[in-house]
Design a protein around this motif. Structure first.
Motif, PDB file in Angstrom:
ATOM      1  N   TYR A   1       0.752  -1.419  -0.129  1.00  0.00           N
ATOM      2  CA  TYR A   1      -0.451   0.031  -0.136  1.00  0.00           C
ATOM      3  C   TYR A   1       0.402   1.818  -0.499  1.00  0.00           C
ATOM      4  O   TYR A   1       0.791   2.618  -0.951  1.00  0.00           O
ATOM      5  CB  TYR A   1      -0.716   0.226   1.183  1.00  0.00           C
ATOM      6  N   PHE A   2       2.042   1.329   1.235  1.00  0.00           N
ATOM      7  CA  PHE A   2       2.950   2.498   0.733  1.00  0.00           C
ATOM      8  C   PHE A   2       3.391   2.810  -0.733  1.00  0.00           C
ATOM      9  O   PHE A   2       3.387   4.159  -0.473  1.00  0.00           O
ATOM     10  CB  PHE A   2       3.838   2.337   2.076  1.00  0.00           C
ATOM     11  N   LYS A   3       4.502   1.581  -1.200  1.00  0.00           N
ATOM     12  CA  LYS A   3       4.817   1.263  -2.046  1.00  0.00           C
ATOM     13  C   LYS A   3       4.014   2.004  -3.341  1.00  0.00           C
ATOM     14  O   LYS A   3       4.616   3.227  -4.352  1.00  0.00           O
ATOM     15  CB  LYS A   3       5.480   0.865  -2.087  1.00  0.00           C
TER      16      LYS A   3
ATOM     17  N   LEU B   1       6.343  11.538   8.607  1.00  0.00           N
ATOM     18  CA  LEU B   1       5.752  10.312   8.357  1.00  0.00           C
ATOM     19  C   LEU B   1       6.326   9.305   7.495  1.00  0.00           C
ATOM     20  O   LEU B   1       6.045   8.389   7.460  1.00  0.00           O
ATOM     21  CB  LEU B   1       4.626  11.216   7.799  1.00  0.00           C
ATOM     22  N   ILE B   2       6.124  10.044   6.360  1.00  0.00           N
ATOM     23  CA  ILE B   2       7.609   9.385   5.508  1.00  0.00           C
ATOM     24  C   ILE B   2       8.166   8.327   5.307  1.00  0.00           C
ATOM     25  O   ILE B   2       8.921   6.865   5.548  1.00  0.00           O
ATOM     26  CB  ILE B   2       7.829  10.083   4.243  1.00  0.00           C
TER      27      ILE B   2
ATOM     28  N   LEU C   1      12.412  -0.694   5.322  1.00  0.00           N
ATOM     29  CA  LEU C   1      12.434  -0.259   3.441  1.00  0.00           C
ATOM     30  C   LEU C   1      13.337   0.994   3.415  1.00  0.00           C
ATOM     31  O   LEU C   1      14.243   0.155   2.485  1.00  0.00           O
ATOM     32  CB  LEU C   1      11.094   1.278   3.127  1.00  0.00           C
ATOM     33  N   HIS C   2      14.248   0.841   4.205  1.00  0.00           N
ATOM     34  CA  HIS C   2      15.759   1.509   4.489  1.00  0.00           C
ATOM     35  C   HIS C   2      16.981   0.551   4.080  1.00  0.00           C
ATOM     36  O   HIS C   2      17.994   0.699   4.214  1.00  0.00           O
ATOM     37  CB  HIS C   2      15.357   2.336   5.656  1.00  0.00           C
ATOM     38  N   LYS C   3      16.408  -0.393   5.178  1.00  0.00           N
ATOM     39  CA  LYS C   3      17.348  -1.724   5.550  1.00  0.00           C
ATOM     40  C   LYS C   3      17.596  -1.894   4.116  1.00  0.00           C
ATOM     41  O   LYS C   3      19.367  -2.643   3.857  1.00  0.00           O
ATOM     42  CB  LYS C   3      17.557  -3.067   6.276  1.00  0.00           C
ATOM     43  N   ASP C   4      16.971  -2.470   2.593  1.00  0.00           N
ATOM     44  CA  ASP C   4      17.668  -2.992   1.601  1.00  0.00           C
ATOM     45  C   ASP C   4      18.701  -1.685   1.275  1.00  0.00           C
ATOM     46  O   ASP C   4      19.399  -1.739  -0.248  1.00  0.00           O
ATOM     47  CB  ASP C   4      16.636  -3.684   0.785  1.00  0.00           C
ATOM     48  N   ASN C   5      17.961  -0.899   1.468  1.00  0.00           N
ATOM     49  CA  ASN C   5      18.017   0.538   0.286  1.00  0.00           C
ATOM     50  C   ASN C   5      18.924   1.912   1.535  1.00  0.00           C
ATOM     51  O   ASN C   5      17.729   2.235   1.652  1.00  0.00           O
ATOM     52  CB  ASN C   5      17.518   1.166  -0.433  1.00  0.00           C
ATOM     53  N   SER C   6      19.753   2.130   1.808  1.00  0.00           N
ATOM     54  CA  SER C   6      19.860   2.597   2.729  1.00  0.00           C
ATOM     55  C   SER C   6      19.800   5.110   2.194  1.00  0.00           C
ATOM     56  O   SER C   6      19.270   5.112   2.487  1.00  0.00           O
ATOM     57  CB  SER C   6      21.765   2.830   3.297  1.00  0.00           C
ATOM     58  N   ASN C   7      19.447   4.541   0.982  1.00  0.00           N
ATOM     59  CA  ASN C   7      18.889   5.929  -0.038  1.00  0.00           C
ATOM     60  C   ASN C   7      17.479   6.093   0.221  1.00  0.00           C
ATOM     61  O   ASN C   7      16.779   6.829  -0.642  1.00  0.00           O
ATOM     62  CB  ASN C   7      19.616   6.168  -0.805  1.00  0.00           C
ATOM     63  N   TYR C   8      16.663   5.127   0.445  1.00  0.00           N
ATOM     64  CA  TYR C   8      15.159   4.944   0.529  1.00  0.00           C
ATOM     65  C   TYR C   8      14.448   6.158   0.533  1.00  0.00           C
ATOM     66  O   TYR C   8      13.768   6.595   0.459  1.00  0.00           O
ATOM     67  CB  TYR C   8      14.905   4.091   0.742  1.00  0.00           C
TER      68      TYR C   8
ATOM     69  N   ASN D   1      15.652   9.236  -1.389  1.00  0.00           N
ATOM     70  CA  ASN D   1      14.739   9.781  -1.673  1.00  0.00           C
ATOM     71  C   ASN D   1      12.900   9.054  -3.011  1.00  0.00           C
ATOM     72  O   ASN D   1      12.515  10.464  -2.923  1.00  0.00           O
ATOM     73  CB  ASN D   1      15.102   8.099  -3.477  1.00  0.00           C
ATOM     74  N   GLN D   2      12.348   8.752  -1.307  1.00  0.00           N
ATOM     75  CA  GLN D   2      11.404   9.061  -1.097  1.00  0.00           C
ATOM     76  C   GLN D   2      10.796  10.360  -0.898  1.00  0.00           C
ATOM     77  O   GLN D   2       9.615  10.788  -1.542  1.00  0.00           O
ATOM     78  CB  GLN D   2      10.338   8.118  -0.159  1.00  0.00           C
ATOM     79  N   ILE D   3      11.554  11.283  -0.042  1.00  0.00           N
ATOM     80  CA  ILE D   3      11.600  12.608   0.634  1.00  0.00           C
ATOM     81  C   ILE D   3      11.586  13.323  -0.344  1.00  0.00           C
ATOM     82  O   ILE D   3      10.483  14.923  -1.235  1.00  0.00           O
ATOM     83  CB  ILE D   3      12.423  12.620   1.297  1.00  0.00           C
TER      84      ILE D   3
END
Length: 352
Positions: free
Chosen positions: A151-153, A177-178, A187-194, A197-199
């Motif tokens: 849902y979030f993605k 909140l993001i 969600l940040h564990k697999d991609n440290s920049n996640y 990037n979302q922000i």
């Protein structure tokens, strides 16, 4: 583990509240005799955890009565143990956030689109807390977490943009909140920049949306001026500074229904934001309201009302909201909970 426990409870429910009204009446009299208010269960829907919460909430209120009564009619062969009851009470505690969010986002008299992001965080935070309790809840929350990640993605950017127009949240709140949701869902564990990037995606999306409204305002204006400038520089002045100012002055005293009113009051000062607010804040976050309207139509156009004209049907819709319609088969207590009555037989008993 939790699925098997739920099935045990459904076995008891089917026996007590199934097709045999004589057993239902015996239970009603028995519960009253030991000073327990009998409630008919809200049968759950497999796709909605909020309905499961409502079903087990009604059961936990009458735990003693159900245990004693079922022990009697089953001659001591009760599939539900004390451990199952304790586990289910914890499960209900976890599911309450689903029920509360569903109720909150199903409102029709206040904007719900700016509330979705915050409710998503509350649900993710609740799952994270219960995962730390025991291995059972790790297994229970795993499929919930997977759906929440999906849902979030896949959440349309409309909802993050609408949340920005909520003075209680604004730009900095959406970014926070993001961050919180992404961390709760790991969600940040697999991609440290996640998170970053979302922000960035959020800021770019809202900036581009504001530019679109600015361009439309300039194009539609007979004088060729939008009233609040056009371009990204004015976007920051118009949006960030104004919303931060409103947050500091009055956001903490806002009710859900007053959020749109702020932009109506400030329309002359912030015409672009006012137009955006009318478009974004009027989108409903849930389909419950529209589904309820269709259900209400089915109750109005019944076999007892075959001569209604289209005008009469429309007038009944406008004058009698679905939530205000009385149901003769249900009795509600002071808290609005359904007491014992003839409830609809669940689909798995009807074979449907």
């Amino acid at each position: 583990m939790i699925d098997s426990t739920i099935e045990k409870f459904k076995t008891v429910l089917t026996r007590v509240f199934g097709r045999h009204k004589a057993i239902m009446e015996k239970y009603r009299k028995f519960a009253i005799s030991i000073n327990v208010t009998p409630y008919s269960p809200h049968w759950d829907c497999n796709t909605r955890w909020s309905s499961t919460c409502m079903m087990f909430e009604s059961l936990t209120r009458q735990r003693i009565a159900l245990q004693l009564f079922y022990d009697t009619i089953s001659k001591g062969k009760n599939p539900v143990s004390d451990y199952d009851w304790d586990l289910m009470e914890e499960f209900v505690e976890m599911l309450k956030v689903f029920k509360q969010s569903t109720t909150f986002l199903s409102g029709v008299y206040y904007p719900t689109s700016p509330l979705l992001l915050n409710e998503l965080w509350l649900v993710s935070a609740q799952l994270e807390r219960f995962e730390q309790r025991s291995e059972i809840f790790v297994l229970v929350t795993r499929p919930m977490r997977q759906k929440l990640v999906k849902y979030f993605k896949e959440m349309p950017p409309l909802f993050t943009c609408a949340a920005t127009l909520n003075p209680c949240i604004n730009v900095t709140g959406v970014e926070a909140l993001i961050t919180k949701i992404a961390m709760s869902l790991n969600l940040h564990k697999d991609n440290s920049n996640y998170i970053r990037n979302q922000i960035n995606i959020f800021n770019d999306t809202f900036t581009n949306l504001f530019d679109i409204y600015t361009f439309a305002s300039v194009t539609d204006s007979t004088s060729g001026a939008s009233g609040s400038g056009g371009g990204r520089t004015d976007f920051h002045i118009d949006l960030y500074n104004y919303l931060l100012e409103e947050q500091n002055k009055r956001a903490r005293t806002l009710t859900p229904s007053s959020k749109l009113g702020i932009y109506m009051e400030k329309e002359a000062q912030f015409p672009i934001l006012s137009v955006m607010a009318r478009d974004l804040l009027t989108v409903q976050a849930s389909t419950v309201a529209s589904e309820s309207a269709f259900s209400f139509s089915g109750r109005v156009l019944s076999k007892l009302r075959t001569n209604l004209t289209p005008v009469a049907v429309e007038n009944m819709h406008l004058s009698t909201p679905p939530e205000d319609e009385d149901d003769d088969d249900e009795v509600e207590d002071e808290d609005g909970d359904e007491e014992y009555g003839i409830d609809e037989t669940p689909s798995y008993l009807r074979g449907g």
